[in-house]
Design a protein around this motif. Structure first.
Motif, PDB file in Angstrom:
ATOM      1  N   GLU A  41       0.924  -1.225   0.052  1.00  0.00           N
ATOM      2  CA  GLU A  41      -0.121  -0.035   0.015  1.00  0.00           C
ATOM      3  C   GLU A  41       0.948   1.255  -0.041  1.00  0.00           C
ATOM      4  O   GLU A  41       0.433   2.398  -0.652  1.00  0.00           O
ATOM      5  N   ASP A  85      -5.237   4.151  -1.077  1.00  0.00           N
ATOM      6  CA  ASP A  85      -4.022   3.103  -0.817  1.00  0.00           C
ATOM      7  C   ASP A  85      -3.327   3.519   0.708  1.00  0.00           C
ATOM      8  O   ASP A  85      -2.800   2.860   1.521  1.00  0.00           O
ATOM      9  N   HIS A 141      -5.214   2.782   3.465  1.00  0.00           N
ATOM     10  CA  HIS A 141      -5.053   1.304   3.816  1.00  0.00           C
ATOM     11  C   HIS A 141      -3.797   1.009   4.682  1.00  0.00           C
ATOM     12  O   HIS A 141      -3.670   0.168   5.354  1.00  0.00           O
ATOM     13  N   ILE A 192     -10.835  -3.498   3.287  1.00  0.00           N
ATOM     14  CA  ILE A 192      -9.837  -3.014   2.242  1.00  0.00           C
ATOM     15  C   ILE A 192     -10.162  -3.898   1.065  1.00  0.00           C
ATOM     16  O   ILE A 192     -10.031  -3.068  -0.040  1.00  0.00           O
ATOM     17  N   GLU A 222     -10.298  -2.483  -2.840  1.00  0.00           N
ATOM     18  CA  GLU A 222      -9.603  -2.887  -4.129  1.00  0.00           C
ATOM     19  C   GLU A 222     -10.321  -3.392  -5.148  1.00  0.00           C
ATOM     20  O   GLU A 222     -10.158  -3.302  -6.260  1.00  0.00           O
TER      21      GLU A 222
END
Ligand code: ZN
Length: 198
Positions: free
Chosen positions: A30, A63, A66, A141, A145
């Protein structure tokens, strides 16, 4: 000293070393994605590049979320992030800067999104019913994604000629992961007033 969280997941039959290793690789991936997407957006020009830039910006910020959401869990489980970070992620994202054009950049970004989907699916499978905290985080997450994958597919399918637009408000909102970021102290929107010394 062993962390309580680690003891609990081991008691439930999770291989804690394997779990921490995967969490560290996901966090590194990430972070790498945030880094390379920051560089990529500077290099995106032209109509197609500008259209991709909006999408890239959204993913870049999510990201980063994340990465920040994963870190506490790594440390709760007694793990640590590598220093220096190096290339621990295994993600193909670094190749994106070698792209000759926007289309090939999108192909690499797709591969990177697939890599993430696989990694978070693996994390979910490893922790389902055994480590609820990691499971719910990995699942959140994973949802984002998959959303990133859909955005890329949409970009490939429609392209700018077919009127591709990407608009979410606010950017990098992380609808699924936001609740895991509450422990991270929010930054004030404007800097606090400062007394000037004369
Ligand atoms: Zn991500």
């Amino acid at each position: 000293m062993k962390s309580v969280a680690r003891e609990l997941v081991e008691k439930n039959g999770v291989d804690a070393d394997k779990l921490v290793d995967l969490l560290v690789r996901c966090a590194a991936s990430e972070f790498a994605s945030y880094y390379y997407l920051s560089l990529l957006r500077i290099n995106l020009i032209g109509a197609e590049g500008e259209a991709l830039k909006k999408l890239v910006e959204d993913i870049r910020l999510e990201d980063r979320n994340h990465f920040e959401a994963l870190l506490p869990r790594v440390y709760e489980l007694g793990g640590a992030m590598p220093s220096p970070i190096g290339d621990h992620s295994g993600s193909p994202i670094a190749d994106v800067l070698q792209s000759q054009d926007v289309r090939s950049a999108v192909e690499t970004l797709m591969k990177s999104a697939e890599f993430s989907v696989r990694a978070y699916t693996q994390l979910c499978n490893m922790t389902c019913g055994k480590d609820n905290r990691t499971y719910s985080l990995a699942l959140a997450i994973l949802h984002e994604e998959i959303e990133h994958q859909v955005w890329f597919l949409d970009f490939i399918a429609r392209g700018v000629k077919e009127g591709f637009t990407h608009a979410t408000t606010p950017r990098g909102a992380s609808p699924f992961v936001a609740k895991f970021l509450h422990s991270v102290a929010p930054r004030p929107a404007t800097p606090p007033p400062r007394r000037l010394a004369y």
